[in-house]
Design an enzyme around this catalytic site. Structure first.
Site, PDB file in Angstrom:
ATOM      1  N   GLN A  47     -10.743   0.347  -3.341  1.00  0.00           N
ATOM      2  CA  GLN A  47     -11.170  -0.957  -2.818  1.00  0.00           C
ATOM      3  C   GLN A  47     -11.731  -0.810  -1.404  1.00  0.00           C
ATOM      4  O   GLN A  47     -12.739  -1.431  -1.043  1.00  0.00           O
ATOM      5  CB  GLN A  47      -9.977  -1.911  -2.814  1.00  0.00           C
ATOM      6  N   LEU A  91       4.142 -11.559   0.320  1.00  0.00           N
ATOM      7  CA  LEU A  91       3.993 -10.564   1.387  1.00  0.00           C
ATOM      8  C   LEU A  91       5.161  -9.587   1.483  1.00  0.00           C
ATOM      9  O   LEU A  91       6.298  -9.925   1.175  1.00  0.00           O
ATOM     10  CB  LEU A  91       3.829 -11.286   2.737  1.00  0.00           C
ATOM     11  N   ASP A 120      -4.949   0.589  -1.592  1.00  0.00           N
ATOM     12  CA  ASP A 120      -6.055   0.314  -2.515  1.00  0.00           C
ATOM     13  C   ASP A 120      -7.253   1.139  -2.038  1.00  0.00           C
ATOM     14  O   ASP A 120      -8.196   0.604  -1.447  1.00  0.00           O
ATOM     15  CB  ASP A 120      -6.359  -1.190  -2.516  1.00  0.00           C
ATOM     16  N   GLY A 150      -5.545  -1.954   3.421  1.00  0.00           N
ATOM     17  CA  GLY A 150      -4.589  -0.866   3.227  1.00  0.00           C
ATOM     18  C   GLY A 150      -5.184   0.264   2.392  1.00  0.00           C
ATOM     19  O   GLY A 150      -5.913   0.012   1.427  1.00  0.00           O
ATOM     20  N   HIS A 197       1.703  -5.507   3.980  1.00  0.00           N
ATOM     21  CA  HIS A 197       0.856  -6.546   4.578  1.00  0.00           C
ATOM     22  C   HIS A 197       1.156  -6.684   6.075  1.00  0.00           C
ATOM     23  O   HIS A 197       0.250  -6.824   6.900  1.00  0.00           O
ATOM     24  CB  HIS A 197       1.127  -7.902   3.921  1.00  0.00           C
TER      25      HIS A 197
HETATM   26  P1  AMP Z   1      -2.951  -7.612  -1.733  1.00  0.00           P
HETATM   27  O1  AMP Z   1      -2.182  -8.805  -1.286  1.00  0.00           O
HETATM   28  O2  AMP Z   1      -2.213  -6.758  -2.715  1.00  0.00           O
HETATM   29  O3  AMP Z   1      -4.358  -7.959  -2.157  1.00  0.00           O
HETATM   30  O4  AMP Z   1      -3.106  -6.687  -0.459  1.00  0.00           O
HETATM   31  C1  AMP Z   1      -3.682  -7.177   0.725  1.00  0.00           C
HETATM   32  C2  AMP Z   1      -3.934  -6.013   1.633  1.00  0.00           C
HETATM   33  O5  AMP Z   1      -2.707  -5.340   1.916  1.00  0.00           O
HETATM   34  C3  AMP Z   1      -4.868  -4.974   1.014  1.00  0.00           C
HETATM   35  O6  AMP Z   1      -5.747  -4.485   2.009  1.00  0.00           O
HETATM   36  C4  AMP Z   1      -3.917  -3.903   0.555  1.00  0.00           C
HETATM   37  O7  AMP Z   1      -4.498  -2.622   0.486  1.00  0.00           O
HETATM   38  C5  AMP Z   1      -2.857  -3.956   1.647  1.00  0.00           C
HETATM   39  N1  AMP Z   1      -1.608  -3.373   1.153  1.00  0.00           N
HETATM   40  C6  AMP Z   1      -0.957  -3.695   0.016  1.00  0.00           C
HETATM   41  N2  AMP Z   1       0.119  -2.902  -0.148  1.00  0.00           N
HETATM   42  C7  AMP Z   1       0.138  -2.054   0.913  1.00  0.00           C
HETATM   43  C8  AMP Z   1       0.993  -0.992   1.318  1.00  0.00           C
HETATM   44  N3  AMP Z   1       2.049  -0.623   0.604  1.00  0.00           N
HETATM   45  N4  AMP Z   1       0.706  -0.341   2.458  1.00  0.00           N
HETATM   46  C9  AMP Z   1      -0.383  -0.693   3.203  1.00  0.00           C
HETATM   47  N5  AMP Z   1      -1.222  -1.682   2.875  1.00  0.00           N
HETATM   48  C10 AMP Z   1      -0.967  -2.356   1.748  1.00  0.00           C
END
Ligand code: AMP
Length: 285
Positions: free
Chosen positions: A157, A37, A154, A151, A41
């Protein structure tokens, strides 16, 4: 620490706890993550806790969304640190299932994203979004959230999940959250932890190149701007651009010229050594 964090790997525990809250009329916010994290996140967690009575965070590195075995194997996993971090935030439940809990049988479902999955990330990572939809729909089934937080980091996504939620008529509101960046502009990402110090320096050219491009919107044609941005990125030999596209933010289709109405998004994927990073920026006029 505000309250004791509940942590479980069991669907039964999750159901029991969430049902008891829902019976009392509590709303449930859900933040799906793959762990390791960072502040990106946490921004989702904070938004969820502002808008819901309880917040559930999942930590699960979903095997079905990895199209490269090596990528799955080296994906950063720091569960102890993650739980420590979450202890400092208003999170009610952390769900840390293993793959057998989520997929007691192989998930054979194939989703139709109406072509959204054949461009950009989908084109370069075949099967990736199908795996994302499998795991997110499974989590929605287990957690039954009122709102789920994703976020814009992505961006594609998000579009895929919105489409899946609409097509399956799932009773959950998808909330988009802005990209959180490091001081030099690099979007926070768990994968940044895989970069060497030198690679990390090079990575700052990704947001820099998009900011430079953004300043020249309208002065160059869309195609010229794309080409010039890729040339600029490749002035650093460590960087290899997989794609840089300027698209309509709804359809995700490339725009031909600047007369396009509506929201415009620039989306990029770059490889630095073995690490693949993605980013995007609002290019709306
Ligand atoms: P992940 O653990 O990479 O699958 O990300 C989990 C969630 O956190 C997803 O909805 C991502 O889009 C969001 N997320 C990851 N990095 C960022 C960021 N830099 N800013 C905002 N949301 C993020």
């Amino acid at each position: 620490m505000t309250k004791k964090l509940r942590i479980t790997a069991s669907i039964l525990d999750v159901r029991g706890l969430i049902m008891s809250h829902q019976e009392e009329g509590c709303s449930v916010g859900f933040v799906p993550t793959m762990g390791s994290l960072h502040d990106g996140h946490i921004s989702l967690v904070e938004k969820s806790s502002q808008e819901n009575h309880i917040t559930v965070v999942s930590i699960f590195v979903n095997p079905t969304q990895f199209n490269e075995k090596r990528d799955f194997e080296v994906y950063p996993r720091n569960i102890d640190d993650d739980l420590k971090i979450l202890g400092d935030y208003p999170v009610d439940l952390v769900f840390t299932p293993d793959a057998r809990e989520i997929y007691p049988k192989p998930d054979k479902r194939i989703f139709d994203f109406g072509g959204l999955d054949r461009i950009m990330e989908g084109k370069h990572r075949p099967g990736h979004f199908n795996g994302v939809a499998q795991v997110v729909s499974r989590f929605f089934e287990i957690i039954t959230p009122d709102r789920a937080y994703f976020g814009e980091k992505d961006f594609q996504q998000m579009a895929i999940i919105q489409k899946m939620t609409m097509d399956l008529q799932l009773p959950v509101k998808i909330i988009a959250c802005p990209i959180i960046r490091d001081e030099d502009g690099l979007a926070k990402s768990s994968r940044n932890k895989l970069l060497s110090a030198e690679e990390r320096k090079s990575a700052s050219r990704i947001p820099e190149s998009m900011n430079r491009a953004k300043e020249q919107i309208g002065q160059l044609s869309v195609q010229q701007l794309i080409e010039q941005t890729i040339v600029y990125l490749h002035e650093d030999p460590q960087l290899e651009t997989e794609y840089f596209e300027i698209v309509d933010a709804k359809s995700l289709k490339p725009i031909a010229d600047w007369s396009a109405r509506g929201q415009i998004r620039a989306c990029i994927a770059v490889r630095i050594g073995n690490v693949r990073l993605i980013d995007n920026m609002d290019f709306s006029l």
